[in-house]
Design a protein around this motif. Structure first.
Motif: not given
Length: 297
Positions: A76-97
């Motif tokens: 099921h893996f698609l990506s671990a690049r935060i910039e590939d996540y839909p909004d608003p996920f990228p603004k939570f990079r500190a918790q997700l990276e």
């Protein structure tokens, strides 16, 4: 190498779709974002203390295996690049990276697919009581941690509360259909075979492991995590001595500690003292290095 401990995500404006013992899962359009926290569980209870780097190890080791095993089964893996996540996920990079991944949504199959190459854990307990495990009769006279003559498929029914229940292959077939059950067994053996060879080449015994599968419009795929210290028993080859428990690179160290203090395995779960936290972190980081040849980022 330092990292703040994250025991629960807080992403304002986003609702947690599911919160497991370790992972927080969010809907992301037609997909999901899975975040591995630093929570650690023992005997189906989440302990009061997080383990530094644990979420990064679980996520990045799973991603390593998803890539390594992609010719064996879809995942099921698609990506671990935060910039590939839909909004608003990228603004939570500190918790997700480093501890999250964007994955394909799938319908989970409520079976834990366990493969055992060695006799340990609940398999050993069942064998001592009855000479069998998951309905499979084993030779008499086996010792704890003995290598089995061939790997066994010993599935468990996933429980919504309490412990998962070891069940026979025929019981799985009656619950989900024989054709699907056979597909899961075949895929589990194929994954274990390739992964255990890789582990052995790096001085590690993959004693047993559990997989979760789901289905989508294209069929069966591997989901959740893969071959991590939370889902597998990893033993150092150079310390292997059958006839008792083995030193391990997994959370057995934590299980042993909570047993030693007499915890009754009921909530509330105890906190872990700093030396246990430190040693557990070392074990998670070491198995990551041994299997991937690098440090988690």
């Amino acid at each position: 190498m330092t990292s703040p401990v994250l025991t629960e995500t807080d992403l304002p404006g986003l609702k947690v779709s599911a919160r497991g013992k370790v992972r927080d899962i969010y809907a992301a359009g037609d997909n999901l974002v899975m975040v591995a926290s630093d929570r650690i569980s023992a005997y189906d209870c989440v302990l009061a203390t997080g383990i530094p780097h644990k979420g990064q190890v679980l996520t990045q080791l799973s991603i390593f295996w998803f890539g390594f095993l992609k010719d064996v089964i879809r995942n099921h893996f698609l990506s671990a690049r935060i910039e590939d996540y839909p909004d608003p996920f990228p603004k939570f990079r500190a918790q997700l990276e480093g501890r999250s991944m964007l994955v394909r949504a799938a319908q989970p199959i409520p079976i834990e697919c366990v493969v055992r190459g060695y006799l340990s854990g609940s398999g050993w307990k069942e064998y001592r009581a009855s000479g069998r495990t998951s309905g499979i009769t084993l030779p008499a006279g086996l010792r704890e941690s003995d290598r089995l003559s061939e790997p066994l498929f010993t599935p468990a029914a996933k429980a919504t509360t309490g412990h998962d229940e070891n069940i026979s292959f025929d019981e799985i077939a009656s619950r989900i259909g024989r054709e699907l059950a056979e597909k899961l067994r075949e895929a589990s053996f194929a994954i274990y075979s390739k992964a255990s060879r890789h582990a052995e080449q790096n001085g590690i015994i993959l004693a047993d492991t559990k997989f979760e599968f789901g289905t989508d419009e294209q069929g069966v795929l591997l989901i959740d995590e893969a071959l991590t210290p939370d889902s597998s028993r990893f033993w150092p080859q150079d310390g292997y001595r059958p006839g008792g428990p083995q030193p391990s690179f997994d959370k057995q160290y934590v299980r042993d500690y909570v047993e030693s203090i007499g915890w009754n395995k009921q909530p509330p779960a105890p906190a872990l003292p700093p030396p246990v936290v430190e040693q557990t972190t070392k074990k998670y980081l070491e198995i990551f290095r041994r299997l991937t040849g690098r440090e988690p980022s």
